[in-house]
Design an enzyme around this catalytic site. Structure first.
Site, PDB file in Angstrom:
ATOM      1  N   TYR A 189     -53.393  75.588   2.577  1.00  0.00           N
ATOM      2  CA  TYR A 189     -53.562  74.263   1.799  1.00  0.00           C
ATOM      3  C   TYR A 189     -54.735  74.131   1.106  1.00  0.00           C
ATOM      4  O   TYR A 189     -54.868  75.151   0.574  1.00  0.00           O
ATOM      5  CB  TYR A 189     -53.406  73.282   3.108  1.00  0.00           C
ATOM      6  CG  TYR A 189     -52.951  71.839   2.617  1.00  0.00           C
ATOM      7  CD1 TYR A 189     -51.689  71.723   2.378  1.00  0.00           C
ATOM      8  CD2 TYR A 189     -53.693  70.731   2.531  1.00  0.00           C
ATOM      9  CE1 TYR A 189     -51.242  70.485   1.678  1.00  0.00           C
ATOM     10  CE2 TYR A 189     -53.368  69.563   1.949  1.00  0.00           C
ATOM     11  CZ  TYR A 189     -51.994  69.269   1.670  1.00  0.00           C
ATOM     12  OH  TYR A 189     -51.697  68.130   1.263  1.00  0.00           O
ATOM     13  N   LYS A 261     -48.292  71.090   4.143  1.00  0.00           N
ATOM     14  CA  LYS A 261     -48.660  70.075   4.975  1.00  0.00           C
ATOM     15  C   LYS A 261     -47.897  70.343   6.220  1.00  0.00           C
ATOM     16  O   LYS A 261     -48.458  70.013   7.364  1.00  0.00           O
ATOM     17  CB  LYS A 261     -48.319  68.989   4.485  1.00  0.00           C
ATOM     18  CG  LYS A 261     -48.949  67.566   5.226  1.00  0.00           C
ATOM     19  CD  LYS A 261     -50.193  67.717   5.511  1.00  0.00           C
ATOM     20  CE  LYS A 261     -51.070  67.524   4.464  1.00  0.00           C
ATOM     21  NZ  LYS A 261     -51.055  66.181   3.797  1.00  0.00           N
TER      22      LYS A 261
END
Length: 444
Positions: A189, A261
């Site tokens: 991420y 995510k």
């Protein structure tokens, strides 16, 4: 046409159907046992990254395996009895499907255990000959994978390696994220995912990872969702790619955000990866660089901002609830300011949804302020808050602080807002700026 022969065929047919059903259920139980990986030699490493999510998804997965096994067993048994007759009905009773079962299992990231598959389970799963004879524990494979990861010269190449691992061996991918969270999280991420999204169309691995729903699919969104193989989806992360991190409009390249995510959902929250669905809504892009790039796979048109946009979002939300149930979680991610607040307001009472940029960031910020009281000895109601920025995050935090103040002091939220100020690119947001030029989300 002999009635006696017809009756005999009917009896044999029923016998073979019962036998096929028994074989299918046995196969399903064996495959379910494999997916849970309950054997003593592999359970600790495997359970490390499936957690309780596997239990929530096991029933749906067992049912899917049962039906799959039933169809294969019926085809096999009936094919042996009726030969060409069954071939004329089914079209594929020559054993090819059964022979490909293990091969297809190895191509499914959420089920593929590679060489860590116990030897005794391999024949029943159709894996004989498809794997080397030795059994390599997951921990050993993880050590090798981390050696490979650390040998990559740039963070982007490390990102590509991890995503390739996710597309082939999700158990190994999640094991890396869970055991080496501090090392891998910035790669999966932020900040690396930003660079990956900018070049997403150039680093594509051409493997199915999430759904792309475009304006061309208007009226056919249910069909698109039906093409996703997992029926037990419990969490959907969706973006329209307009405001990816701080990088602006990246169109379909924004898919890296939902994928990343949901990897955190699985690794950090224990949600089974089969229950996670990343989605990108493609309504065009204002990014001229992407539209001019021949490798860009999204719609090459200006971003839709009219009724067609709203119709597509409406159809998507309805179709998601219809297919996965009203309790399915929908997380809105990286929508532009013009749509983020109004979409949340529109669906928050009709769906189990939230906007991470508005509400997720706010929850973390408020939690930090409340926790700091132990150090500062200054309660929430003794502060005056000034926000440098009035976008989704700033306004979201301000609204949640106002709600917390109102609850704490037992006063209307309008009164609590008097303690909060915002500054945007034009200066302090005040009442004398009310009008069409002031974005609606900045108006209390």
């Amino acid at each position: 046409a002999d009635p006696a022969n017809n009756a005999m065929r009917g009896i044999f047919f029923r016998i073979f159907l019962v036998a096929a059903l028994g074989a299918a259920l046995s196969s399903a139980l064996q495959l379910e046992n494999f997916s849970r990986n309950d054997s003593a030699d592999t359970k600790p490493a495997h359970s490390m990254h499936l957690r309780s999510g596997a239990a929530r998804c096991s029933s749906a997965r067992s049912l899917a395996f049962a039906w799959s096994g039933l169809a294969q067993s019926i085809n096999s048994a009936v094919g042996r009895v009726f030969g060409a007759c069954c071939r004329a009905v089914c079209g594929h009773c020559d054993g090819k499907n059964q022979a490909a079962r293990g091969y297809q299992l190895l191509r499914r990231p959420t089920l593929n255990r590679g060489s860590s598959t116990p030897s005794q389970q391999r024949p029943g799963l159709g894996l004989r000959g498809l794997l080397p004879a030795g059994v390599v524990p997951l921990d050993t494979q993880l050590d090798v994978a981390m050696e490979q990861l650390r040998s990559k010269p740039t963070d982007l190449e490390k990102y590509i390696f991890l995503q390739t691992l996710q597309d082939s061996r999700e158990d190994l991918y999640l094991a890396a994220l869970m055991k080496y969270t501090e090392e891998c999280m910035p790669l999966v991420y932020t900040p690396t995912v930003g660079q990956a999204c900018m070049q997403f169309h150039r680093i594509a691995r051409h493997t199915p990872r999430g759904l792309y729903i475009s304006l061309d699919d208007l009226g056919h969104v249910r069909e698109a969702l039906g093409n996703w193989p997992e029926r037990g989806v419990r969490a959907v992360v969706v973006t329209d790619g307009e405001r990816i991190l701080g990088l602006g409009d990246l169109g379909t390249n924004g898919m890296g955000i939902p994928v990343g995510k949901l990897a955190l959902y699985a690794a950090c929250a224990g949600i089974h990866p089969e229950a996670c669905l990343p989605v990108t809504i493609d309504v065009g892009t204002e990014n001229e660089r992407l539209k001019a790039d021949p490798a860009y796979p999204g719609l090459r048109r200006k971003r839709e901002r009219g009724p067609a946009y709203d119709a597509l979002i409406e159809e998507f939300m309805s179709a998601v609830q219809e297919r996965y149930g009203r309790d399915v979680l929908v997380q809105f991610e990286d929508f532009g300011n013009a749509n983020a607040f109004r979409i949340l307001d529109k669906f928050r009472a009709r769906a189990n949804c939230f906007n991470d940029d508005i509400q997720g960031t706010a929850a973390v910020a408020l939690a930090g302020i409340l926790a700091s009281e132990k150090i500062t000895r200054t309660p929430l109601d003794k502060h005056t808050f000034l926000f440098y920025g009035a976008g989704e995050a700033g306004v979201g935090i301000a609204e949640l602080i106002a709600a917390a103040l109102a609850e704490q002091l037992g006063q209307p939220v309008e009164e609590a807002r008097k303690r909060i100020w915002l500054i945007d690119s034009q200066g302090l947001v005040t009442a004398d700026r009310l009008g069409p030029k002031l974005a609606h989300h900045k108006v209390p």
